[in-house]
Structures are given as structure tokens and as C-alpha cells.
Design an enzyme around this catalytic site. Structure first.
Site: not given
Ligand code: NAD
Ligand code: TDX
Length: 332
Positions: A121-123, A148, A152, A190
Site C-alpha cells: 500500500t501507499d500508506e 496497519y 505493511k 461501502p
Molecule cells: P481485505 O481485508 O478485504 O481482505 C483480506 C483477506 O485476507 C481476507 O479474505 C482475510 O480472510 C484474509 N486473511 C487475513 N489474515 C489472514 C491470515 N492470517 N491467513 C490467511 N488469510 C488471511 O483486504 P483488501 O482490502 O482486499 O486488501 C488486500 C491487500 O491489498 C492487503 O495486503 C492490503 O494491505 C492491500 N491494499 C489494499 C488497498 C485497499 O484500498 N483496500 C490498497 C492498497 C493495498
Molecule cells: O466512516 C468513515 N468515514 C471517513 O471519513 C470511514 C470508514 C473512513 N473515513 C475516511 C478515513 C480516510 O481518510 O475515509 C478515508 C478512507 O478510509 P478507509 O476506507 O478506511 O481507507 P484508508 O484508511 O485510506 O486505507 C485504505 O487504503 C489503503 C485501505 O483500507 C488500506 O487497506 C489500504 O492500504
């Protein structure tokens, strides 16, 4: 056929990756390893259940991981604890899954010689000032803010060390915020969409000025496939659409697309340590691998995502009450 092991394939990005792979890349034989935590849902894979093997298990389970990686040519590692707010409340599962889990996979990959792609992630870079045009690059120093992002960042470092010291054939990608179908209702978009669908007031943290760069999940997964087929071993690639918006702008767009008044939301307590702005310079993957986001129109992508949640309450409904109860305990 290339034997691909996808960790976290029942989560948001991982399940979309499996769908994308089945649809566009028949050269891969796909096996999923997922622990089905609160964030994993096997029904997300139901449409491709016949084409994919599912293994219910933990990436920290060394004997299981060893057995699965012995039978894989390639590991694509999505599994992680992924939600910043949860990590602030209880960091322990983040340290376990993101650090010990990645270590366990790397040790098996080192032993069996599989190729490894690490999803990050960019975080890991921390944040940028709100009022600027500066961007993260592949060379930027790591400076994570939350438990988090710290775990990462640590997992990225493990991958780099295993690549350099043990010669593991690894690549890393760091993507910006994703949106699309099958994203857990704890995440920003969502959560607000399902709040409106349920008649609950949407919740904006603090003033809502924080900026995120939004990339459609299929564009992220297309980028991952380019790295798998053409990426250079040992390299890191940043992925991002270039579409930056404040949380308040997104909130207003969701409300507009769902026929609500522009101010039909409430401000709630801010996230501690809330990162201000993320922005990835994705020049490298664009110029070296020819990646371009296909979902150029965020408004259209968001509208389609809203439609998906409207039509799939059976998928998110069972998670919604427990998620909101967790937020209530946090005062958000
Ligand atoms: P998510 O939370 O929706 O899904 C994570 C999945 O991993 C789930 O199915 C969970 O059951 C599984 N999991 C967690 N711990 C586990 C373990 N110990 N063993 C086996 N399975 C396990 O996450 P996501 O949003 O789909 O993110 C997926 C990847 O992408 C992560 O590595 C996250 O850091 C990275 N990422 C997410 C975003 C974003 O915007 N969501 C952006 C950049 C990078
Ligand atoms: O109810 C809310 N209200 C709100 O203002 C929630 C849940 C979030 N927020 C804000 C916090 C953040 O600035 O919205 C922005 C996005 O929040 P998240 O969906 O929690 O994402 P973020 O914290 O930016 O992290 C996401 O992007 C990078 C993913 O969850 C990470 O897994 C990924 O690495």
C-alpha cells in the site's frame, strides 16, 4: 499452466483478482489460501468456484504453507489485516498476519523456489501535505503512521531482505485506495453507500479534508498481472489512477448519485493520527510496463459500485450490524 497460489483470495482485492484471472488469464491454475477472518467471505468466489481450488487456512500455519508452496510456481500475496481503524484499536492481529504471515510465506518460497509477488500500500510512505502536488515515488523513504501501515512497511522490508539475501524472486507493488464490488462495509465508500441504503446517516471523520487517490480494483489487478508477466524481479512498482479527491467530495458525490441532499451526513470524531493525503507517482509502471487505468471516469465507476451494493444486499447485509457496532464502540 502456471500454478498460482493466491493468499487472501476471499477478501476484497483478492477475490476480484481471482475473478479477473479466471476471466482474462487462462494460463494460470488458481488455488486460494484464506483464513476467512471477519473480512473474508467465500461467497465472493462463488461465481468461479468450479475453476478455482479453495483452501481454508492461515498464512501463519507453517506446515500448511510449506505444503501449498511446494505445489506452486507463483505466490500472489494479498492476505493481510487491512483496516486502519481496527489496527488502532487492536494491533495484535496486524503484527501476526502481516508480519509473521509474510515471513512464513517467504520462508516456504525460499525453500521451494517459487516466484513471489507482494501486494502492499501507499500508506507505508506516511502522508503528504494537503496543499501540494508532491507525490510518493518508488525511492521515497518509509514513514508509516498507523499500526496497519507499520506492519505493511515491515512486510515490504522482509520481502526486500529475502530477495537480496536469499535470492527470492520477488516483486512488490504499492497501490493507492481501491474501490469496487466486494469491498467490506467497514471501508469508507461501502460504509457510506450502505448507510444510505439502510437509512442511516453517513459518517465523515473530522472535517473531511483528507485526500485519497482512488483506483478501481480491476485497474489495480490489471497492473498486478502486468508485473507478473513483464515486471523485473527485485523491483517495486507504485500503482495509482491519479484521481485525488477529498473525503468530503466523495461523500457529496455518493449522496448526489443516491438522490440525497448534499449535507445529509454527519461529522464524527476524527481518526487518531489520520494521514492527510496520499498520491502515487505511477510513471514507472506506466512507462516501463504500459499500464493505464481503464476506469478513467471515477463518477461512472462509483455509480456502478453503488449499483452493485444496491443489488447485492445479500452479500453485505450480514456484516453491516456487527461493523456498525464496532464503530459505535470507537465513537465513530
Ligand atoms: P481485505 O481485508 O478485504 O481482505 C483480506 C483477506 O485476507 C481476507 O479474505 C482475510 O480472510 C484474509 N486473511 C487475513 N489474515 C489472514 C491470515 N492470517 N491467513 C490467511 N488469510 C488471511 O483486504 P483488501 O482490502 O482486499 O486488501 C488486500 C491487500 O491489498 C492487503 O495486503 C492490503 O494491505 C492491500 N491494499 C489494499 C488497498 C485497499 O484500498 N483496500 C490498497 C492498497 C493495498
Ligand atoms: O466512516 C468513515 N468515514 C471517513 O471519513 C470511514 C470508514 C473512513 N473515513 C475516511 C478515513 C480516510 O481518510 O475515509 C478515508 C478512507 O478510509 P478507509 O476506507 O478506511 O481507507 P484508508 O484508511 O485510506 O486505507 C485504505 O487504503 C489503503 C485501505 O483500507 C488500506 O487497506 C489500504 O492500504
Amino acid at each position: 499452466m502456471t500454478r498460482m497460489l493466491v493468499t487472501g483470495g476471499a477478501g476484497f482485492i483478492g477475490s476480484n483478482f481471482v475473478h479477473y484471472t479466471v476471466r482474462h488469464h487462462p494460463e494460470y491454475e488458481v488455488r486460494v489460501l484464506d483464513a476467512l477472518t471477519y473480512a473474508g467471505d467465500q461467497t465472493s468466489l462463488a461465481p468461479v468456484a468450479d475453476q478455482v481450488e479453495f483452501v481454508h487456512g492461515d498464512i501463519c500455519d507453517a506446515p500448511l504453507v510449506d505444503e501449498l508452496i511446494a505445489g506452486a510456481d507463483l505466490v500472489v500475496h494479498f492476505a493481510a489485516e487491512s483496516h486502519v481503524d481496527n489496527s488502532l484499536h487492536n494491533p495484535e492481529p496486524f503484527v501476526r498476519s502481516n508480519l509473521i504471515g509474510t515471513y512464513t510465506l517467504l520462508e516456504a518460497v525460499r525453500k521451494h523456489g517459487a516466484r513471489f509477488h507482494h501486494i502492499s500500500t501507499d500508506e507505508v510512505f506516511g502522508d503528504l501535505p494537503l496543499d501540494g502536488t508532491e507525490q510518493f515515488t518508488e525511492e521515497r523513504a518509509y514513514d508509516p503512521s498507523s499500526p496497519y501501515s507499520a506492519t505493511k512497511a515491515g512486510s515490504d522490508m522482509l520481502v526486500r531482505a529475502w530477495a537480496r539475501s536469499y535470492g527470492v524472486a520477488a516483486t512488490v507493488s504499492n497501490c493507492a485506495n481501491n474501490y469496487g464490488p466486494f469491498q467490506h462495509v467497514e471501508k469508507f465508500i461501502p460504509r457510506q453507500v450502505t448507510n444510505v441504503l439502510r437509512g442511516t446517516t453517513p459518517k465523515l471523520y473530522g472535517k473531511g479534508e483528507n485526500v485519497r487517490e482512488w483506483t478501481h480494483v480491476d485497474d489495480h489487478n490489471a497492473a498486478v498481472h502486468l508485473i507478473l508477466s513483464q515486471g523485473k524481479i527485485g523491483e517495486t512498482y507504485l500503482i495509482g489512477s491519479g484521481d485525488e479527491r477529498s473525503n468530503k467530495q466523495i461523500m457529496r458525490l455518493i449522496l448526489e448519485l443516491m438522490g440525497q441532499a448534499p449535507d445529509a451526513f454527519e461529522h464524527v470524531a476524527d481518526r487518531p493520527g489520520h494521514d492527510l493525503r496520499y498520491s502515487n507517482d505511477s510513471t514507472k509502471i506506466r512507462t516501463q510496463l504500459g499500464w493505464r487505468p481503464r476506469y478513467g471516469d471515477f463518477r461512472a465507476g462509483l455509480a456502478a459500485t453503488i449499483d452493485w451494493y444496491r443489488e447485492n444486499a445479500w452479500w453485505w447485509g450480514p456484516q453491516k450490524d456487527a461493523t456498525e457496532a464496532r464503530y459505535q464502540a470507537l465513537g465513530r
